[in-house]
Design a protein around this motif. Structure first.
Motif, PDB file in Angstrom:
ATOM      1  N   LEU A 194      60.342  26.564  77.831  1.00 28.01           N
ATOM      2  CA  LEU A 194      60.234  28.016  77.653  1.00 28.01           C
ATOM      3  C   LEU A 194      61.618  28.632  77.480  1.00 28.01           C
ATOM      4  N   ASP A 195      61.662  29.751  76.770  1.00 28.48           N
ATOM      5  CA  ASP A 195      62.905  30.501  76.640  1.00 28.48           C
ATOM      6  C   ASP A 195      63.012  31.392  77.889  1.00 28.48           C
ATOM      7  N   LEU A 196      63.786  30.927  78.858  1.00 29.25           N
ATOM      8  CA  LEU A 196      63.789  31.586  80.175  1.00 29.25           C
ATOM      9  C   LEU A 196      64.295  33.023  80.128  1.00 29.25           C
ATOM     10  N   GLU A 197      65.102  33.327  79.124  1.00 26.32           N
ATOM     11  CA  GLU A 197      65.624  34.706  79.029  1.00 26.32           C
ATOM     12  C   GLU A 197      64.557  35.679  78.565  1.00 26.32           C
ATOM     13  N   ASN A 198      63.446  35.122  78.085  1.00 26.26           N
ATOM     14  CA  ASN A 198      62.341  35.982  77.639  1.00 26.26           C
ATOM     15  C   ASN A 198      61.037  35.595  78.317  1.00 26.26           C
ATOM     16  N   THR A 199      61.156  35.166  79.553  1.00 26.48           N
ATOM     17  CA  THR A 199      59.963  34.748  80.313  1.00 26.48           C
ATOM     18  C   THR A 199      59.964  35.423  81.679  1.00 26.48           C
ATOM     19  N   TYR A 200      58.804  35.902  82.095  1.00 26.03           N
ATOM     20  CA  TYR A 200      58.617  36.370  83.472  1.00 26.03           C
ATOM     21  C   TYR A 200      57.689  35.388  84.183  1.00 26.03           C
ATOM     22  N   ALA A 201      58.032  35.028  85.410  1.00 25.72           N
ATOM     23  CA  ALA A 201      57.166  34.162  86.210  1.00 25.72           C
ATOM     24  C   ALA A 201      56.433  35.018  87.230  1.00 25.72           C
ATOM     25  N   VAL A 202      55.119  34.864  87.307  1.00 26.34           N
ATOM     26  CA  VAL A 202      54.345  35.556  88.350  1.00 26.34           C
ATOM     27  C   VAL A 202      53.599  34.496  89.142  1.00 26.34           C
ATOM     28  N   SER A 203      53.729  34.576  90.461  1.00 27.93           N
ATOM     29  CA  SER A 203      53.226  33.495  91.278  1.00 27.93           C
ATOM     30  C   SER A 203      52.411  34.014  92.461  1.00 27.93           C
ATOM     31  N   CYS A 204      51.330  33.318  92.762  1.00 23.64           N
ATOM     32  CA  CYS A 204      50.507  33.695  93.922  1.00 23.64           C
ATOM     33  C   CYS A 204      49.954  32.430  94.565  1.00 23.64           C
ATOM     34  N   GLY A 205      50.080  32.368  95.875  1.00 26.60           N
ATOM     35  CA  GLY A 205      49.591  31.193  96.595  1.00 26.60           C
ATOM     36  C   GLY A 205      50.050  31.286  98.030  1.00 26.60           C
ATOM     37  N   PRO A 206      49.880  30.199  98.793  1.00 21.71           N
ATOM     38  CA  PRO A 206      50.329  30.220 100.183  1.00 21.71           C
ATOM     39  C   PRO A 206      51.838  30.479 100.261  1.00 21.71           C
ATOM     40  N   GLU A 207      52.247  31.067 101.391  1.00 22.06           N
ATOM     41  CA  GLU A 207      53.651  31.462 101.537  1.00 22.06           C
ATOM     42  C   GLU A 207      54.618  30.290 101.316  1.00 22.06           C
ATOM     43  N   VAL A 208      54.239  29.133 101.837  1.00 23.71           N
ATOM     44  CA  VAL A 208      55.135  27.977 101.690  1.00 23.71           C
ATOM     45  C   VAL A 208      55.278  27.605 100.215  1.00 23.71           C
ATOM     46  N   MET A 209      54.182  27.733  99.469  1.00 19.98           N
ATOM     47  CA  MET A 209      54.243  27.448  98.029  1.00 19.98           C
ATOM     48  C   MET A 209      55.164  28.440  97.321  1.00 19.98           C
ATOM     49  N   LEU A 210      55.042  29.728  97.678  1.00 21.44           N
ATOM     50  CA  LEU A 210      55.871  30.748  97.025  1.00 21.44           C
ATOM     51  C   LEU A 210      57.359  30.463  97.223  1.00 21.44           C
ATOM     52  N   ARG A 211      57.668  29.982  98.438  1.00 20.63           N
ATOM     53  CA  ARG A 211      59.073  29.695  98.747  1.00 20.63           C
ATOM     54  C   ARG A 211      59.597  28.573  97.847  1.00 20.63           C
ATOM     55  N   PHE A 212      58.826  27.483  97.787  1.00 23.43           N
ATOM     56  CA  PHE A 212      59.299  26.340  96.994  1.00 23.43           C
ATOM     57  C   PHE A 212      59.255  26.630  95.495  1.00 23.43           C
ATOM     58  N   VAL A 213      58.264  27.410  95.055  1.00 25.11           N
ATOM     59  CA  VAL A 213      58.193  27.793  93.636  1.00 25.11           C
ATOM     60  C   VAL A 213      59.429  28.619  93.275  1.00 25.11           C
ATOM     61  N   THR A 214      59.789  29.554  94.155  1.00 21.27           N
ATOM     62  CA  THR A 214      60.954  30.404  93.879  1.00 21.27           C
ATOM     63  C   THR A 214      62.219  29.568  93.768  1.00 21.27           C
ATOM     64  N   TRP A 215      62.405  28.669  94.731  1.00 19.58           N
ATOM     65  CA  TRP A 215      63.607  27.819  94.682  1.00 19.58           C
ATOM     66  C   TRP A 215      63.638  26.988  93.404  1.00 19.58           C
ATOM     67  N   LYS A 216      62.463  26.468  93.039  1.00 18.48           N
ATOM     68  CA  LYS A 216      62.404  25.644  91.816  1.00 18.48           C
ATOM     69  C   LYS A 216      62.718  26.481  90.577  1.00 18.48           C
ATOM     70  N   LEU A 217      62.168  27.682  90.530  1.00 20.14           N
ATOM     71  CA  LEU A 217      62.407  28.545  89.362  1.00 20.14           C
ATOM     72  C   LEU A 217      63.895  28.881  89.247  1.00 20.14           C
ATOM     73  N   LEU A 218      64.535  29.151  90.397  1.00 24.14           N
ATOM     74  CA  LEU A 218      65.974  29.444  90.377  1.00 24.14           C
ATOM     75  C   LEU A 218      66.742  28.204  89.907  1.00 24.14           C
ATOM     76  N   ASP A 219      66.285  27.057  90.413  1.00 26.17           N
ATOM     77  CA  ASP A 219      66.897  25.772  90.066  1.00 26.17           C
ATOM     78  C   ASP A 219      66.869  25.489  88.569  1.00 26.17           C
ATOM     79  N   VAL A 220      65.748  25.811  87.936  1.00 24.12           N
ATOM     80  CA  VAL A 220      65.634  25.499  86.500  1.00 24.12           C
ATOM     81  C   VAL A 220      66.246  26.610  85.645  1.00 24.12           C
TER      82      VAL A 220
END
Ligand SMILES: Cc1cc2nc3c(=O)[nH]c(=O)nc-3n(C[C@H](O)[C@H](O)[C@H](O)COP(=O)(O)OP(=O)(O)OC[C@H]3O[C@@H](n4cnc5c(N)ncnc54)[C@H](O)[C@@H]3O)c2cc1C
Length: 272
Positions: A194-220
């Motif tokens: 994906l072209d990250l400069e033109n992408t928005y990520a929206v996430s919903c799930g258990p709190e622990v998932m949100l934490r790891f998803v956020t870290w991963k998104l920042l990582d990539v």
């Protein structure tokens, strides 16, 4: 006269759809139309027992019926799972801001759901289906514990087959008969094309998932202002009065529940 936000609108339970062994969708017909934006939540009242917050999973373009998809987890949700069609429940709301639809214009939307967290996101998907020009392409990544717990299975094929959309499910651990991806939903974020400069990520799930998803998104390589998280904490009044859902200066019920990571990243314990 202004509506009293503490008084619930009666709503008849017209149908129950069994989604998984632990998740059911409740189809409700309110006594008056309840307009809502995708991502806003309501308080669903079981008379004589109590109420709990849920984000409708149905289309925001339908105001005379509402679908709410609910995981069985405690007092109110256990009771809801025992009900039969015909009973009258109550709906207060909607509350909160909903998804940042205006920001999505011409943007790719990366939708990341975990378990019953796909329910609020489904109302965003309905919004996009009803108003395709509101954004660019849509990429859905969805994780559940096992194949039996994949929610909305009947809709998966339609989502993957839609032009400009892709849908990838994953399960946590291998299960016999499953031919799809295996691993936590974060593993689907490793090789995003994906072209990250033109992408928005929206996430919903258990709190622990949100934490790891956020870290991963920042990582990539996602910027914090391109990450939105549904912060479905305990909340009660829905109007920023009771203070049950404070995170720093924010009331999640009023300023969320979908929060931009850039706004909360410096608040201690914002992600639990
Ligand atoms: C804005 C918002 C939207 C939500 N949307 C949905 C939805 O679409 N579908 C759905 O299934 N659930 C959703 N939830 C979660 C849902 O509100 C809780 O599962 C519900 O309140 C549990 O009520 P209960 O009386 O059955 O459980 P309780 O008996 O109150 O609690 C049972 C267990 O669940 C935990 N719990 C209670 N409330 C929450 C909560 N808000 N978040 C996390 N854990 C909680 C308790 O700590 C306890 O461990 C949402 C929550 C919020 C705040």
């Amino acid at each position: 006269m202004k509506k009293n936000a503490f008084v619930a609108v009666p709503a008849v339970l017209t149908e129950i759809i069994v989604e998984t062994p632990t998740i059911k969708t409740f189809v409700l017909k309110p006594a008056e139309p309840i307009p809502f934006r995708a991502g806003q939540f309501v308080q669903l009242e079981v008379p004589g027992l109590g109420e709990a917050p849920f984000t409708p999973s149905s289309s925001p373009f339908e105001t005379d019926r509402m679908e709410i998809t609910i995981l069985k987890t405690g007092l109110v949700t256990n009771k809801l799972h025992e009900l039969e069609p015909g009973v009258t429940l109550g709906i207060r709301g909607p509350f909160g801001k909903g998804y940042p639809i205006k920001k999505l214009a011409d943007q790719t939307v990366l939708v990341i759901g975990g378990g019953v967290g796909l329910a609020p996101l489904r109302s965003l998907l309905y919004h996009i289906e009803g108003e395709p020009d509101c954004c660019g392409s849509v990429s859905i990544k969805y994780g559940s514990r096992n194949p039996d717990e994949l929610c909305f299975r009947r809709m998966h094929e339609g989502w993957s087959g839609r032009q400009g959309w892709d849908f990838t499910p994953t399960i946590d651990r291998f299960a016999p008969g499953w031919e799809g991806h295996v691993g936590l939903v974060t593993t689907l974020l490793d090789d995003l094309d994906l072209d990250l400069e033109n992408t928005y990520a929206v996430s919903c799930g258990p709190e622990v998932m949100l934490r790891f998803v956020t870290w991963k998104l920042l990582d990539v390589g996602f910027e914090p202002d391109r990450i939105y998280l549904s912060m479905n904490r305990n909340m009660s009044c829905g109007m920023g009065i009771c203070g049950r859902c404070n995170v720093g200066p924010y009331y999640l019920c009023k300023d969320g529940p979908d929060m931009c990571y850039a706004d909360i990243k410096d608040i201690p314990y914002a992600l639990g």
